[in-house]
Motif scaffolding. Structure first.
Motif, short mmCIF file in Angstrom:
data_model
loop_
_atom_site.label_atom_id
_atom_site.label_comp_id
_atom_site.label_asym_id
_atom_site.label_seq_id
_atom_site.Cartn_x
_atom_site.Cartn_y
_atom_site.Cartn_z
N ASN A 74 1.68 5.21 1.46
CA ASN A 74 1.56 5.80 2.79
C ASN A 74 1.54 7.43 2.48
OD1 ASN A 74 4.19 3.72 4.28
ND2 ASN A 74 1.85 3.74 4.53
N ARG A 123 -6.42 -0.73 -0.74
CA ARG A 123 -5.23 -0.67 0.15
C ARG A 123 -4.74 0.58 -0.54
NH1 ARG A 123 -3.70 -5.28 2.56
NH2 ARG A 123 -2.50 -3.83 3.80
N GLY A 124 -4.57 1.73 0.64
CA GLY A 124 -4.10 3.18 0.38
C GLY A 124 -4.77 3.94 -0.66
N GLU A 170 0.89 -1.10 0.06
CA GLU A 170 -0.05 -0.02 -0.09
C GLU A 170 0.81 1.18 -0.12
OE1 GLU A 170 -2.32 -0.38 3.50
OE2 GLU A 170 -0.59 -0.14 4.75
N THR A 175 -9.30 12.76 10.11
CA THR A 175 -8.86 11.64 10.93
C THR A 175 -10.20 10.76 11.32
OG1 THR A 175 -9.07 13.17 12.86
CG2 THR A 175 -7.00 13.07 12.22
N LYS A 178 -2.24 5.15 5.65
CA LYS A 178 -1.28 5.13 6.78
C LYS A 178 -0.25 6.33 6.58
CE LYS A 178 -1.90 0.51 8.09
NZ LYS A 178 -1.80 -0.54 7.28
N VAL A 179 -0.44 7.08 7.79
CA VAL A 179 0.72 8.34 7.92
C VAL A 179 2.02 7.97 8.06
CG1 VAL A 179 1.24 10.27 9.40
CG2 VAL A 179 -1.17 10.10 8.74
N ARG A 180 2.84 8.20 7.26
CA ARG A 180 4.32 8.24 7.76
C ARG A 180 4.94 9.56 8.19
NH1 ARG A 180 8.78 6.41 3.02
NH2 ARG A 180 10.48 7.05 4.19
N THR A 230 2.75 8.14 13.22
CA THR A 230 2.89 7.32 12.11
C THR A 230 2.15 6.04 12.15
OG1 THR A 230 5.25 7.89 11.70
CG2 THR A 230 4.84 5.73 11.31
N GLY A 231 1.60 5.46 11.02
CA GLY A 231 0.93 4.25 11.13
C GLY A 231 -0.63 4.42 11.14
N GLN A 232 -1.14 5.79 11.79
CA GLN A 232 -2.37 6.05 12.03
C GLN A 232 -3.00 6.18 10.28
OE1 GLN A 232 -2.87 9.74 13.86
NE2 GLN A 232 -5.32 9.78 13.41
N GLU A 233 -4.47 5.84 10.49
CA GLU A 233 -5.07 5.89 9.19
C GLU A 233 -5.96 7.29 8.93
OE1 GLU A 233 -7.58 2.29 8.53
OE2 GLU A 233 -6.16 1.40 7.51
#
Ligand SMILES: Nc1nc2c(c(=O)[nH]1)N[C@H]1C(S)=C(S)[C@@H](COP(=O)(O)OP(=O)(O)OC[C@H]3O[C@@H](n4cnc5c(=O)[nH]c(N)nc54)[C@H](O)[C@@H]3O)O[C@H]1N2
Ligand SMILES: Nc1nc2c(c(=O)[nH]1)N[C@H]1C(S)=C(S)[C@@H](COP(=O)(O)OP(=O)(O)OC[C@H]3O[C@@H](n4cnc5c(=O)[nH]c(N)nc54)[C@H](O)[C@@H]3O)O[C@H]1N2
Ligand code: SF4
Ligand SMILES: [Mo]
Length: 745
Positions: A642, A707-708, A640, A738, A676-678, A657-660
């Motif tokens: 980021n 995905r993504g 996916e 968010t 997902k946040v990076r 990081t990792g939060q959708e």
């Protein structure tokens, strides 16, 4: 026609994908060289090898496909004699066998039908599907003319279907590789030097002393020999200058990283010209001998000082001077790389012109370590009757843009909407090898056009999103299962490469050449396809080229000596450029006559409002556009995309990081899926970044569906290049949500 007629068909959900991993490095090449060696040394004797060239992207590296006794493809390895790959494939090419193995592939022809009041695809035989296509196309040809049947294509299937279209009397053809990709660059360089840049780019990277990348993110953009040559140039001590608001892989390998404010590159380039001229660093002799318009240019850039550019670009005047001097010091072995995906802000032909002019001032066109003179071999065409002459073509459809040199896809799309271009109405689409909903921005316009069509056929290997809009879907077999046209590429030396099926087509899939012939025969132009197998075409052409099918079967690639003269300018001989003046045109009378700026100027582009961030996008080394997202091998490396977010922005919004998160753009368009946040310093605080090609809608794509985020769906605003019709896509802004916005809608 009701609005539900061509509703996107979604088909049942399936399982989930693999493990996420991130790798970004120039040295991804050779990661599998140990395995390559093993195959070469130990198994090459027991395995059968078949010559092919890669279709995972359009660098078209020549390769060998290895199959075992059971006829399973075990490995694909680069052809040592090929100047596109120097014996090594990129990670995507190595993973190409995943295209063949993907169990989600299209397996049979599908026809849209209404069953129990619901639109769905019904499996069909080839005869049913081809008969239907031929009868619909015949009706359209009789009522509106063959010109109303358009081909939107990309990659190898395109050539075969182009022949079909021309045979029935249409040349209404477009591909995303022009108005969504390289178009402005080709037009800008042609205006300056008289020739397209073309692919592969004739950049002499292996011998360069200074490589300037303006947005080109080589290393993530994985065009094979180019990456390998850049890696060698770095080892040889070349200076790398990267202009990119994002800390790209290339930036991490550079002596100078210029984190420019997005959309201001022309200002930087004008300041570089100012320094080169004011400090007398440009190649005087070269300019005097080969260029016209220098006095106008000198005058034009006299006020564009580094101090002027600083306030626009945020690049410090000393850094602008320092980098200009570094380029001049290395010249003529300096390359201002023309870039490739250059449809950014709508003034893209002018930005390409600025790049071309800089190369001219540095004397690098036609010089070692700059740009070489490319050469290719012209393929003899297999004999066929003359094509009927269409009453109108892509040219008329694209006429709004005077210097469009290929069909402007977005104009062909617009002409499909009644009332938009009534003189040249498009009624049917044949779509092959292009996933329009990912490749073309402005989804609203695209869907409106699709809605208006009388008939739409999609030829693909996978149940990609575009297939959901079709009336008929035809499954093409993958490049490993078919013949295709001979690859004849421009390079330092001309070469040809061959593609031979390594295995028989899986399922009920067929090659595009066969599909084209079948439709052609059913439409009464069978004499245009005077062969039973495409192998006959290859045999004919290779014989004409003084070689044979048998020879190419053995060697895969054949390199020919140059015939057009030396690789670089011969300083003792007169040289005439193919522009109208015969010189390099720093000042363009042609642009002036058409009412455009004869020399590039800087114009300000819209900025994001508070709470919004510029949507930036690019490539990942292990994926190609949207076509590889579901490939089991490549999905395994990255499943996916980021969202790159600057720590400052993350702090303001409170992101981890990792939060959708979901995105909403300036036109209230919502992303279909979360991402997902990076959190990373590698992107500035005015922009967010993602890799293009994810966020697939079609549930048949078991690994890629949902995905993504698909960057394209958030690109609802396009800045069209008035010179050639390119769709500038970098002026879209998003806000970060968010909470799932789809819950409340
Ligand atoms: N792995 C892989 N490689 C590929 C492809 C692929 O799909 N996968 N596709 C191939 C194709 S067809 C193409 S056209 C090329 C595209 O590759 P390039 O031509 O290299 O790509 P661009 O999309 O123009 O550039 C993306 C870079 O521009 C930066 N950028 C964004 N805005 C600005 C700006 O205003 N100014 C500057 N200076 N930089 C900016 C981004 O941060 C990013 O690093 O890649 C080719 N190579
Ligand atoms: N938002 C956004 N839009 C972009 C870009 C971007 O970076 N961002 N990049 C632009 C650029 S530079 C380009 S060149 C274009 C690329 O545009 P496309 O080439 O349309 O890109 P893909 O999304 O890979 O779609 C390719 C389609 O061809 C199918 N396919 C693959 N192999 C075969 C085959 O052998 N036969 C057939 N029949 N089908 C096959 C795939 O399954 C897929 O559906 O997109 C442009 N559009
Ligand atoms: S660069 Fe990679 S994906 Fe593209 S043709 Fe070459 S090996 Fe294939
Ligand atoms: Mo492209």
């Amino acid at each position: 026609m009701t609005t539900s007629r061509r509703k996107f068909i979604k088909i049942s959900a399936l399982g989930l994908g693999g493990v996420a991993a991130t790798t970004t490095a120039l040295n991804l090449f050779g990661a599998s060289s140990y395995l390559d060696e093993l195959v070469r040394k130990n198994v090459a004797e027991t395995f059968k090898r078949t010559a092919t060239y890669c279709e995972v992207c359009f660098w078209k590296c020549a390769a060998w496909a290895y199959t075992n006794e059971k006829g399973e493809i075990k490995k694909i390895i680069g052809n040592d004699d090929d100047s596109h790959c120097y014996g090594r494939l990129c990670p995507r090419g190595t993973g190409g066998v995943g295209m063949y193995n993907d169990e989600d592939r299209l397996k049979t022809p599908l026809i849209r039908k209404t069953v129990n009041g619901e639109e769905t695809f019904v499996e069909a035989t080839w005869d049913e599907a081809l008969d239907l296509i031929a009868s619909k196309f015949k009706t359209i040809k009789e009522t509106h003319g063959a010109e109303s049947i358009a081909l939107l294509k990309h990659g190898s299937p395109g050539k075969h279907l182009e022949h079909l279209l021309n045979a029935i009397g249409s040349d209404t053809i477009g591909e995303p590789a022009y108005a969504q990709c390289r178009g402005p660059r080709e037009t800008g360089f042609k205006l300056t030097f008289g020739t397209w840049v073309g692919s592969p780019e004739p950049t002499d990277i292996r011998d360069t002393k200074c490589l300037v990348l303006i947005g080109s993110h080589i290393g993530e953009n994985m065009h094979n020999s180019q990456v390998q040559e850049m890696s060698d140039a770095i080892d040889n001590g070349a200076t790398i200058i990267t202009v990119d608001p994002r800390f790209s892989t290339a930036a991490s390998k550079s002596q100078h990283w210029l984190p420019i404010k997005p959309g201001t590159d022309i200002a930087l380039m004008l300041a570089w010209m100012n320094v080169l001229i004011e400090e007398n660093l440009y190649d005087k002799e070269y300019i005097e001998k080969y260029a016209i318009g220098f006095d106008e240019l000198k005058d034009h850039v006299s006020t564009f000082t580094p101090e002027w550019a600083y306030s626009i670009t945020t690049i410090k005047p000393e850094e602008i001077r320092r980098t200009a001097r570094a380029m001049a010091y290395a010249s003529p072995a300096t390359i201002i790389h023309p870039g490739r995906h250059v449809v950014w802000y709508g003034d893209d032909t002018q930005r390409a012109r600025a790049m071309a002019i800089l190369n001219a001032l540095l004397g690098s066109w036609g010089r070692r370590g700059g740009f070489y003179f490319k050469e290719s071999l012209k393929l003899p065409s297999f004999p066929h009757p003359e094509y009927p002459k269409p009453k109108w073509t892509w040219k008329e459809v694209s006429a709004k843009y005077p210097l469009a040199e290929m069909g402007v896809t977005n104009e062909i799309i617009r002409a499909s909407i009644p009332g938009e271009n009534s003189e040249y109405p498009v009624k049917a689409w044949l779509v092959a090898g292009t996933n329009l909903t990912k490749a073309i921005p402005n989804k609203k316009l695209l869907e409106q056009a699709i809605e208006s069509l009388d008939f739409m056929v999609v030829i693909d290997t996978m149940p990609m999103d575009v297939t959901g809009y079709a009336d008929v879907v035809l499954p093409e077999c993958t490049y490993l299962e078919r013949y295709d046209e001979i690859r004849s590429a421009t390079n330092r030396e001309p070469s040809i490469a061959i593609r031979i099926p390594a295995v028989a087509p899986k399922y009920d899939s067929k090659p595009a050449w066969w599909i084209a012939k079948q439709i052609g025969e059913r439409m009464g132009v069978g004499d245009q396809f005077a062969y039973d197998d495409y192998k006959e075409v290859l045999e004919y052409q290779l014989k004409e080229l003084g070689t044979s099918f048998e020879e190419l079967e053995q060697i895969g690639v054949k390199n020919y000596p140059r015939k057009s003269g030396p690789l670089y300018l011969n300083e003792n001989e007169l040289y005439s450029f193919t522009t109208s003046s015969g010189k390099i045109e720093l000042y363009s009378q042609e642009l002036k006559d058409l009412g455009f700026d004869p020399m590039p100027i800087f114009t300000k582009h819209p900025e994001p409002e508070q709470g919004y961030y510029r949507l930036n996008y690019g490539r990942a080394p292990m994926h190609t556009f949207s076509r590889t997202a579901n490939n089991p091998n490549l999905n395994d490396l990255m499943d996916e995309n980021n969202l790159w977010v600057n720590p400052k922005v993350a702090r303001i919004i409170g992101l981890k990081t990792g939060q959708e998160v979901w995105l909403k753009n300036q036109d209230e368009v919502l992303s279909s899926f979360p991402i997902k946040v990076r959190i990373t310093e590698r992107t500035g605080f005015d922009a967010v970044y993602m890799v293009h090609g994810f966020g697939h809608q079609n549930k048949k794509l078991s690994r890629a569906n949902g995905r993504g985020i698909n960057d394209t769906e958030l690109i609802s605003k396009v800045a069209i290049d008035p010179i050639m019709g390119g769709t500038g896509m970098r002026g879209n802004f998003v806000t970060i949500l968010t909470e799932n916005p789809h819950k409340t809608i």
